[in-house]
Design a protein around this motif. Sequence first.
Motif, mmCIF file in Angstrom:
data_model
loop_
_atom_site.group_PDB
_atom_site.id
_atom_site.type_symbol
_atom_site.label_atom_id
_atom_site.label_comp_id
_atom_site.label_asym_id
_atom_site.label_seq_id
_atom_site.Cartn_x
_atom_site.Cartn_y
_atom_site.Cartn_z
ATOM 1 N N LEU A 60 -93.133 55.552 43.381
ATOM 2 C CA LEU A 60 -94.832 55.612 44.132
ATOM 3 C C LEU A 60 -95.034 56.824 43.525
ATOM 4 C CD1 LEU A 60 -96.940 55.216 45.620
ATOM 5 C CD2 LEU A 60 -95.926 55.801 47.268
ATOM 6 N N LEU A 110 -100.699 53.324 50.571
ATOM 7 C CA LEU A 110 -100.482 53.575 49.269
ATOM 8 C C LEU A 110 -101.623 54.325 49.696
ATOM 9 C CD1 LEU A 110 -98.879 51.668 47.921
ATOM 10 C CD2 LEU A 110 -100.777 51.268 46.003
ATOM 11 N N ASP A 145 -103.022 57.029 44.807
ATOM 12 C CA ASP A 145 -102.065 57.058 44.744
ATOM 13 C C ASP A 145 -101.528 55.456 43.922
ATOM 14 O OD1 ASP A 145 -101.629 58.827 46.228
ATOM 15 O OD2 ASP A 145 -100.636 57.570 47.836
#
Length: 843
Positions: free
Chosen positions: A564, A597, A601
Amino acid sequence: MKAAATDPGLEQASWLRLLAPASWLSGRLSFSRKFLLVGAVMLLALALLSWPLLRKAGQDAQSAELERRGLAALAQQAAVLNTLVRQRGELKAERADKQADSAELKALLDWAAAPPLPNSALPSTLPALAQRLQQQWQQLQDLAAQDDDAQRRFAAHTGTINALLALMRESARAHRLNVDPTLDAAFEMLSHRLPLLMETLAKQQDALALSSDSMASYAVAAQVVLSEATPALRAGMQQLLAPGDRAGLQAQLDELLARIERQQDAVDKVLDTPQALAELRPIASANLAQAQALLVASTVQADALLQERLTQLRRSQWQVGALLVGAMAAIAYLFAGIYVSTLRSLRQLSQGTQDFCAGRLDTRIRIDTQDELVLVAGNFNTVASEVGRLLDVIREQNESRQRELERLVQQRTLELADKNDQLHLAALRVQEELESARDMQQAILPQHFPDTTDFSMQACMHPARELGGDFYDCFALSEGRWGFLVADVAGKGVGAAFFMAVSRTVLQDLAQDELSPEEVLARANDMLSGRNPMELFVTACYCIYDPRDGSLAYASAGHPAPLLRTAQGEVLALDCPRDIALGVLPGMSYSRQHARLACGDTLLLYTDGITEAFNAAEQAYGDDRLIAWLRSSREPQAAAKLASLVRDVAAFVGGAEPSDDLTALLLCRKPQGEPPADLSSSTDTPASPQARGALTVSHAPLELKNKTLLLEYRLDSRVEEIAALAEAVDEALAERPDLAFAVNLCLEELITNTIQHGLHGAPDRPIHVRLSRSDEWLEIILKDDAPPFDPFVQAPAPSLDASVEAREVGGLGVHMVKTMMDEVRAFYDGSGNLIVLLKTLKR
């Protein structure tokens, strides 16, 4: 008779045993090294035999040089002795004072303190004798300065002379003059007898001149010394005169001895008649001069003999060296000739052998020597003739066999050509089938991906061979959610491709049933374990994404953890227990993980074909390089970002052959406005911008360049405080009253809406306002600590076409804000709501 008989074989064996070490060494050396070894041994033997002669000559030359330095020192000491003896004859004190600083004496003392002797010389007491001479001389100077009586000065002078005589004897011993086998008597005469004779001749006169009974004994004792010196003088002179009197030294010695006899007669006469002293003085002075002259002449003759000896020794060294060099040259020349002759014969043998082995069977070797190598050449010629005869027979047999083999080879070649054509056609069919299977494999994977206003997604799979074992999938679920996965089948090729198709079908069917990620993996594992004859397995990571709030639910079956990248550029691996892969064991359970998220992101799912991509230097792409790429990527869309990843891996691998399938899936949540700001806690005292609640914004929807802060204001949640804020805004935007009016109108609407609907009328709750401007934009940021509340979403849309009576209450003010501002965004950062307004500065 039988016992006395010897066996020739046993005798020969004993000789061989004696020669075994030399034979062993010879067998391990080349031909040139054998000659070199023998020559070196002989030269070393000559050198060892000649070395003692050269060493003895060198030592003798060194001794002669040492003796010559001793003679030079004796000459210097004799000159000082002559000066001291003559000084003693001067009875006046001022004469002694005048000679007290004699340069010759000082030079003698300096030399005696540190004489130039070699390291091999005997230990010497010269420094101690020099110190004694210095003390005697100093005592004599002190007496002369005090103007003491003549007898005491005579005694001091005599002590100084005795110290000098001792110094001369020690100097002769240190220079090894007393051990010379041919000149020992001569050196004894020069270092002891003649100096003592000079001192005695002068002392007789000096003692009698003092006219004292106590001094008369000196004259009598001197007569004894002079009588004993005659044999030693004659013996020493004989060594210097041999083989002839080349310098007239014998005549000088005879004349000196005759003068000494006349001096003894004069001394006897003075002892009887003191008035005869005047007759003694000229005789003693002449004798002293004669002795000094004899000493100098003898020293020169002795030095000439030493020089002649040195010449002979050096000539001997050159003769021995020339003999040694000549012998070495003769041996080297002889060995070189033998070596060249033998080497020529060996080269003829070697060249003939090489020519014969190269196929020139008519080669014969001829050697024009009388040594044993002629026998070797003859044996070679015999063998060559016999081999030529045998080869003719073999050639005839081979020709018949060659014809038969050519017939068989031609037949087999035609058969192999037909088989090769069949194999080529089969290979083309297999290649066509593989290409068709590859196209089919790519076709079953999704080729179109969602790209909405909230997020975009992209995936790719590049097989290492014609068929790959990796796959990905993405599909829509209920309630606007999306399911997607990335999987990697163990192995490559056709088997992995078939298992990949089965695994994708199973996973997609289970996912369409709206099951959770862990349930999808668990059921897929049971189904694949029951239909896995090749005992393959697959790692997978299945995710369900909700675009409405950015929530992510996922589960992993032995797959690498998703990466991520936050909007701020930070890269982190999501929590992933990496449970057991699918298809290994039935009945396994999997765990579900959750993530969220944020806007901006990026989520990356990948297989190990990326991190284990190797370049030509066998270096892997690796996790660190992947994280570095993800951290530095700036592409806003998933498709562009994924293309950048593929290019980066391809540039790293270069022309190396792919080691594994390369598969990746990217999910990018698009920015929805200004991200949450990080506000510092406010205080009650608004003494400064920080005290009034300075707020910090991590990023804005638009990148504003050269931004300048115009106003930072804090107010409580009371409607009456809006008027003070309006005055501050008018002051900050004094140059643009039109903008100030629009900003105050929007702030009034939004603050009122926040107090009524966000804070529900709660008083004394802090509200922060910040105004900033860039080259093109005016930025207004409004922050509160109310629960999540988005006025641009929750406020009802107004019906502008309806009549005033028919319109619903609310929504018109928010619509006015949207109309007056160029961009409006609302966020919730966990501590409160953040509203960002942008207004262009162009009129």
